[in-house]
Write a protein that holds these residues in place. Structure first.
Motif, PDB file in Angstrom:
ATOM      1  N   GLY A   1       2.213   9.926   0.589  1.00 25.61           N
ATOM      2  CA  GLY A   1       2.111  10.511  -0.731  1.00 25.61           C
ATOM      3  C   GLY A   1       2.603   9.619  -1.846  1.00 25.61           C
ATOM      4  N   MET A   2       3.160   8.458  -1.499  1.00 21.62           N
ATOM      5  CA  MET A   2       3.644   7.522  -2.519  1.00 21.62           C
ATOM      6  C   MET A   2       2.523   6.549  -2.895  1.00 21.62           C
ATOM      7  N   GLU A   3       2.438   6.208  -4.163  1.00 23.25           N
ATOM      8  CA  GLU A   3       1.419   5.276  -4.634  1.00 23.25           C
ATOM      9  C   GLU A   3       1.777   3.832  -4.257  1.00 23.25           C
TER      10      GLU A   3
ATOM     11  N   GLU B   1       0.832  -1.202   0.000  1.00 28.60           N
ATOM     12  CA  GLU B   1       0.000   0.000   0.000  1.00 28.60           C
ATOM     13  C   GLU B   1       0.871   1.258   0.000  1.00 28.60           C
ATOM     14  N   GLY B   2       0.401   2.313  -0.665  1.00 31.72           N
ATOM     15  CA  GLY B   2       1.123   3.582  -0.682  1.00 31.72           C
ATOM     16  C   GLY B   2       0.990   4.315   0.647  1.00 31.72           C
TER      17      GLY B   2
ATOM     18  N   THR C   1      -2.397  -6.660 -15.303  1.00 33.49           N
ATOM     19  CA  THR C   1      -2.776  -5.649 -14.315  1.00 33.49           C
ATOM     20  C   THR C   1      -4.167  -5.938 -13.767  1.00 33.49           C
ATOM     21  N   LEU C   2      -4.467  -5.340 -12.618  1.00 36.15           N
ATOM     22  CA  LEU C   2      -5.788  -5.363 -11.999  1.00 36.15           C
ATOM     23  C   LEU C   2      -6.046  -3.991 -11.378  1.00 36.15           C
ATOM     24  N   PRO C   3      -7.307  -3.635 -11.174  1.00 30.69           N
ATOM     25  CA  PRO C   3      -7.597  -2.402 -10.443  1.00 30.69           C
ATOM     26  C   PRO C   3      -6.929  -2.424  -9.065  1.00 30.69           C
ATOM     27  N   ILE C   4      -6.436  -1.264  -8.636  1.00 32.05           N
ATOM     28  CA  ILE C   4      -5.748  -1.185  -7.347  1.00 32.05           C
ATOM     29  C   ILE C   4      -6.651  -1.649  -6.207  1.00 32.05           C
ATOM     30  N   CYS C   5      -7.946  -1.346  -6.303  1.00 29.92           N
ATOM     31  CA  CYS C   5      -8.876  -1.765  -5.238  1.00 29.92           C
ATOM     32  C   CYS C   5      -8.896  -3.284  -5.094  1.00 29.92           C
ATOM     33  N   GLN C   6      -8.814  -4.000  -6.221  1.00 31.08           N
ATOM     34  CA  GLN C   6      -8.803  -5.460  -6.169  1.00 31.08           C
ATOM     35  C   GLN C   6      -7.479  -5.974  -5.622  1.00 31.08           C
TER      36      GLN C   6
END
Length: 792
Positions: A327-329, A323-324, A369-374
């Motif tokens: 301020g970092m992603e 997890e970011g 890739t996948l959505p970040i939420c997933q």
């Protein structure tokens, strides 16, 4: 229907009207039609001169109340049929049934007093007449005392089953239910059929427990109402067919009580295949967590490829989502599974393999890739499996969407991953199943609701997820509020089953549904013969499907520990690849249950393989043909061997089946002919389907039939299984037919007179013709010991 179990909070949803015009008279069950003037109707199966209400009333009186009265009377229990009538609603009720079954059980001896050294109860399924020398032998303490009541019970129940089997719409294909030829049906209302079937099933299961008899199964009818309810819930025809085929009347009733509405357009689906779940890679919507529309993230491709290309077989990439903060992603880190330690003081790598259904939106055919939420949610679910991890430690996971390269230019890497698939899942600490339907059920839901959620899930119906379940060390199912081990769910089902049996519930067709059984039976171990697993695996994947037909043998070979590389090397058009890969798969199996030659599935087309199913997906119980193998010590079931003959041609060598050779057939197109041998007459009805190679009889060809057994009459099945010296009047013995395979003889070697080589034409149904009539062609029956079949 009150005796049947239902999901929590659901009331009985089928009311059965009481329409009898008189009470059951208490006389002999089998002569009831004669006493009431229905003998001619019964004998001819002709009810056209009887009104529907009259017919329904007669069969409700005889097959429901008569069956109930006489089966329990044989067990020493007196029935007051008035207790099964709700006067206020004028409906049939079975609220009293459980109590009567409890009384029934108390009246009969159990195995408690049997000598511990006696093994006769175990042997009875295989050798009914075997007796040991123990003083308190099971045969003497239990079987001998029970035999007369058991025989009467089975005769009654099989008679009821026979007439219920003749109700409703008959199938035109005789692939299943060849025990009787097509006959006029009995016009009964679906509620009447269902109530009689439910009672018959309950009494049959109870008799098995009371009399400690072998666990036979009768496929009771009564599906029309349940099918309609599932259709209204937009269930796929293949899903409905699988549910009706694999669950008994109790399980069907439970599933149809409150079915979850299914998404998708199933108008183009069939009972064998669902096309609504077919993936359209050009328009694939990757799913977000509800309410989110975040951007996607993935693993660095070059790092992923570097791990996969290591060594000849490659290595396993695993992903950790960080997890970011500040301020970092957030970012996905890819690692080599062999280099990852879960904690600083551990040398053991732990990772979780994710098992999911692509049609539910967790795939991505365009990029890794996948959505970040997933990604965030999946990482949390994986971490939650390990209570012993450190606060800031994350457990990596493998997921095909992220770890199997996509794109035509990366095909080499993708194939490496497929070859390594068995290792990936076997070495994973656990497999976590993510299925939308299962995540709607909580861990506190009743055990049957959880088991049914697994059985009805999309995950249960996809091909590749079978591999995931078989190879898992631990198989976890994600529910709405946590995870549960699938095998522990199955254990709960068995425990609850035992509790309900103690309470005299008889819904064993539902209760015995072990949701882990297919994964256990399909778990091949190094050194074991693979042919033993061919049938269990075919049953396990029979209700599953895949978008790419070419994937089937890749998955099956992985499950059986066969190197997928030779399969991947077969290239060409999809249909050609499917056939050639299945032929190769059969070579690895090599030995088969000989009844497979009678299978009713689409077949391979090339010589040497015409006997074999083209696919093991999408078939019903009985389609594989194994019910036509009568196996014993002298005739083991596995007597079909795929090998090369002396001409270098692939053939299936089959023994222990009788046959029939036909002289030249002069008629051209009729699909039913009469064969004469001396005074005997046989009607041969061709069963044509998409695999048949028949466009008419060829006068120049030599035809042979392989017979599953010699046509004739049999004793009632229960008389064969339980021969006792008690005379019980029964309805007349029926003429029955024999499943057969029709083929053209290819050649006949003079030095191998017993060998007959034939090329498959179609299946056929053979019956004895009772009338003295003319025949179309002469024939000769070949005893099983006189012939060895070589099938092309």
């Amino acid at each position: 229907m009150d005796h049947l179990l239902l999901p929590a909070g659901v009331s009985p949803y089928i009311m059965v009207p009481y329409i009898c015009t008189e009470s059951y008279d208490g006389g002999d069950f089998f002569t009831y039609p004669e006493r009431k003037g229905w003998a001619k109707n019964i004998e001819s199966n002709d009810f056209s001169r009887r009104s529907p209400s009259e017919t329904n009333a007669f069969f409700q009186t005889w097959l429901f109340f008569g069956c109930l009265t006489e089966v329990l009377k044989a067990g020493g229990v007196k029935v007051d049929t008035n207790e099964f009538i709700d006067i206020k609603s004028n409906t049939v009720t079975t609220k009293k049934l459980q109590q009567l079954i409890s009384q029934w059980k108390l009246l009969w001896p159990t195995s408690n007093d049997v000598s511990k050294q006696c093994q006769c109860r175990s042997y009875q399924i295989y050798v009914p007449d075997k007796r040991c020398r123990s003083e308190r032998c099971w045969q003497s303490v239990v079987r001998d005392r029970n035999s007369a009541a058991l025989r009467t019970t089975l005769l009654i129940l099989r008679t009821v089953f026979r007439f219920i089997d003749l109700s409703g719409t008959k199938e035109t294909d005789l692939a299943i239910g060849e025990d009787h030829p097509t006959a006029p049906v009995i016009p009964l209302d679906p509620e009447i059929v269902l109530s009689i079937s439910a009672l018959g099933s309950a009494l049959h299961q109870a008799s098995r427990l009371v009399y400690e008899s072998p666990p036979g199964r009768l496929s009771w009818k009564g599906t029309a109402i349940m099918k309609e309810r599932l259709q209204r819930a937009n269930w796929c025809p293949s899903r409905i067919a699988g549910t009706m085929d694999r669950l008994g009347i109790e399980g069907r009733y439970y599933c149809a009580a409150n079915p979850v509405k299914e998404a998708g357009d199933h108008s183009k689906c069939s009972t064998r295949r669902c096309v609504a779940q077919t993936i359209d890679e050009d328009h694939y919507p990757t799913r977000h967590v509800p309410g989110c529309s975040c951007k996607s993230a993935g693993v660095p491709q070059e790092e992923l490829l570097d791990i996969i290309r290591q060594g000849d077989e490659g290595h396993t990439p695993v992903v950790t989502w960080l997890e970011g903060n500040g301020g970092m992603e957030g970012r996905a880190v890819v690692s080599d599974a062999s280099d990852v330690n879960v904690s600083s003081n551990s040398n053991v790598c732990r990772y979780v393999a994710i098992s999911h259904v692509w049609s539910q939106g967790l795939g991505n055919p365009a990029e890794n890739t996948l959505p970040i939420c997933q990604l965030s949610q999946i990482q949390q679910m994986v971490d939650d499996l390990f209570a012993d991890r450190g606060v800031d430690e994350h457990v990596p996971f493998w997921m095909d969407t992220l770890c199997v390269p996509v794109g035509e230019n990366l095909k080499e890497f993708r194939e490496k991953c497929i070859i390594r698939m068995r290792t990936i899942y076997e070495q994973a600490t656990a497999v976590l199943v993510l299925d939308v339907g299962m995540q709607e059920v909580s861990s506190s839901s009743p055990i049957f609701d959880r088991a049914i959620a697994v059985f009805q899930s999309a995950w249960w119906r996809r091909l590749w997820t079978y591999q995931d379940g078989v190879l898992a060390k631990q198989l976890y199912i994600r529910l709405s509020d946590g995870v549960q081990d699938l095998h522990k769910i199955a254990g709960e089902v068995r425990e609850h089953n035992a509790e309900l049996e103690q309470q005299s519930y008889t819904s064993t067709e539902l209760m015995s549904m072990d949701v882990s059984i297919h994964f256990t039976l399909g778990k091949w171990r190094s050194g074991e013969e693979r042919y033993v697993y061919y049938l269990p695996i075919s049953g396990a994947v029979s209700t599953r499907s895949t978008t790419r037909g070419t994937d089937e043998t890749l998955c099956l070979s992985t499950v059986l520990g066969i190197d997928p590389a030779p399969f991947l090397s077969i290239k060409g058009l999809p249909d050609q690849v499917i056939d050639r890969r299945m032929e190769l798969f059969l070579h690895y199996i090599q030995e088969f249950h000989r009844g497979i030659i009678f299978n009713s599935l689409p077949r391979l087309k090339r010589d040497g393989y015409r006997w074999a199913p083209r696919s093991l997906l999408g078939h019903a119980v009985g389609d594989m043909g194994t019910q036509y193998t009568l196996a014993d010590v002298k005739h083991p079931a596995y007597e079909a061997l795929l090998s090369e003959d002396r001409h270098g041609v692939e053939v299936l060598v089959v023994q222990q089946y009788a046959g029939m050779c036909l002289e030249a057939v002069v008629t051209s197109h009729p699909t039913t002919i009469v064969v004469g041998e001396g005074d005997a007459r046989y009607r041969v009805q061709l069963l044509l389907d998409e695999s048949s190679d028949f466009s008419g009889w060829n006068p120049a060809a030599k035809y042979n039939l392989i017979l599953s057994e010699t046509p004739g009459t049999r004793l009632n099945t229960c008389q064969q299984e339980h021969p006792v010296l008690v005379d019980v009047k029964s309805l007349g013995v029926r003429r029955i037919g024999t499943m057969a395979v029709l083929g053209t003889r290819v050649d006949q070697a003079d030095d191998l007179p017993k060998v007959i080589r034939i090329r498959y034409v179609c299946r056929a149904w053979v019956t004895i013709v009772e009338e003295d009539q003319r025949f179309d062609v002469k024939g000769k029956v070949l005893p099983e010991e006189s012939v060895v079949w070589h099938m092309l």
